[in-house]
Write an enzyme that holds these catalytic residues in place. Structure first.
Site, short mmCIF file in Angstrom:
data_model
loop_
_atom_site.label_atom_id
_atom_site.label_comp_id
_atom_site.label_asym_id
_atom_site.label_seq_id
_atom_site.Cartn_x
_atom_site.Cartn_y
_atom_site.Cartn_z
N GLN A 115 39.93 25.76 30.01
CA GLN A 115 39.65 24.34 29.79
C GLN A 115 38.17 24.09 30.07
O GLN A 115 37.69 24.34 31.17
CB GLN A 115 40.53 23.49 30.71
N TYR A 164 41.79 15.58 41.67
CA TYR A 164 41.90 14.20 41.18
C TYR A 164 42.66 13.30 42.15
O TYR A 164 42.57 12.07 42.04
CB TYR A 164 42.60 14.15 39.83
N LYS A 187 40.92 10.97 27.87
CA LYS A 187 41.36 10.08 28.93
C LYS A 187 41.16 8.64 28.48
O LYS A 187 40.16 8.31 27.85
CB LYS A 187 40.56 10.37 30.21
N ASN A 247 36.42 25.94 33.06
CA ASN A 247 34.98 26.06 33.28
C ASN A 247 34.52 27.51 33.45
O ASN A 247 33.56 27.78 34.16
CB ASN A 247 34.55 25.21 34.49
N TRP A 254 41.65 12.09 34.92
CA TRP A 254 40.49 11.87 35.78
C TRP A 254 39.72 10.65 35.28
O TRP A 254 39.50 10.53 34.08
CB TRP A 254 39.58 13.11 35.78
#
Length: 270
Positions: free
Chosen positions: A157, A47, A227, A136, A19
């Site tokens: 995650q 995404y 990322k 989440n 992302w």
């Protein structure tokens, strides 16, 4: 590469987040990451880059079986039939043969967790998905998902980095054999200017970002998915397997996020 062993599954401890990259930028970055030794790639329906991730894996010299592929169900796709349909569409875009790990991207306010998880279990039965998990989720929501599933919930995650505490969740994960996957592990660049991380890194010839990633993956049952689009940063982020933080250094980094409770310190062996 180091691995997190969870429910008998070996997951590369360092993954590659994608992302918000799309198209050729995403394909090039993922292919570069695979060349540098990342064995775990994270994407999501939201995404809109699953096809680019799939092309990068196909184009890479790394065998498909050596890449752990994760994608996530969009929050609007959690009704039973939507889970089945959109997960199959994700697999078509990825073209990887199977989705190694399918996550619920975030909890639904309207769809019962039992409905979503039941559909994900069906996808496992059908061979579309190998493992399932969530993202989440709070501790209570994670417990509900575990109770609803016929198969193990492999991971939760969540955002996790040196400046945020996940003590309750990490303690629960350690006690119940659930991997905690850390997204935004570099705190959107905040780690770069931190003097504690810099001082620790100086001892090993490492930069603050590498110290933050080492701190994460050195915690039992924790994986991290930084990322990066720049090849230099991709290379830097994976260069974290040739040093190890001391217990005192681990605690100094924990202190940036409020410190460690005694129970978690014991579970982590610090």
């Amino acid at each position: 590469m180091e691995y997190v062993t969870v429910q008998g599954v070996e997951v590369p401890a360092l993954g590659f987040g994608t992302w918000p990259m799309k198209g050729e930028t995403c394909r090039t970055a993922v292919r570069t990451a695979l060349e540098y030794g990342y064995g775990h790639v994270d994407t999501a329906q939201m995404y809109e880059n699953e096809a680019a991730v799939g092309r990068a894996i196909a184009d890479s010299d790394v065998p498909r079986e050596e890449v752990f592929v994760v994608t996530k169900l969009r929050s609007g796709n959690l009704a039973h039939d939507d889970v089945l349909r959109t997960a199959r569409e994700s697999l078509d875009r990825l073209d990887t043969g199977v989705i190694d790990l399918l996550l619920i991207h975030s909890p639904s306010r309207s769809i019962p967790i039992e409905e979503s998880i039941g559909a994900m279990n069906r996808l496992q039965d059908e061979g579309v998905v190998e493992h399932i998990g969530v993202s989440n989720f709070s501790v209570a929501q994670l417990e509900s998902a575990m109770e609803a599933s016929e198969t193990p919930i492999l991971t939760n995650q969540v955002e996790y980095h040196p400046f945020t505490s996940r003590s309750d969740l990490l303690e629960f994960c350690l006690e119940h054999g659930v991997m905690l996957t850390a997204y935004t592990p570099l705190a959107r660049g905040r780690v770069t200017g931190d003097e504690t991380l810099r001082a620790i890194g100086d001892r090993y010839g490492k930069i603050p970002a590498q110290v933050a990633l080492r701190w994460l993956i050195q915690q039992e049952m924790v994986a991290a998915i930084p990322k990066a689009a720049d090849p230099e940063h991709i290379a830097e982020n994976v260069d974290v397997f040739d040093f190890e933080l001391t217990a005192e250094e681990m605690e100094r980094v924990f202190d940036l996020g409020g410190g460690l409770v005694a129970r978690l310190r014991t579970l982590l062996g610090l």
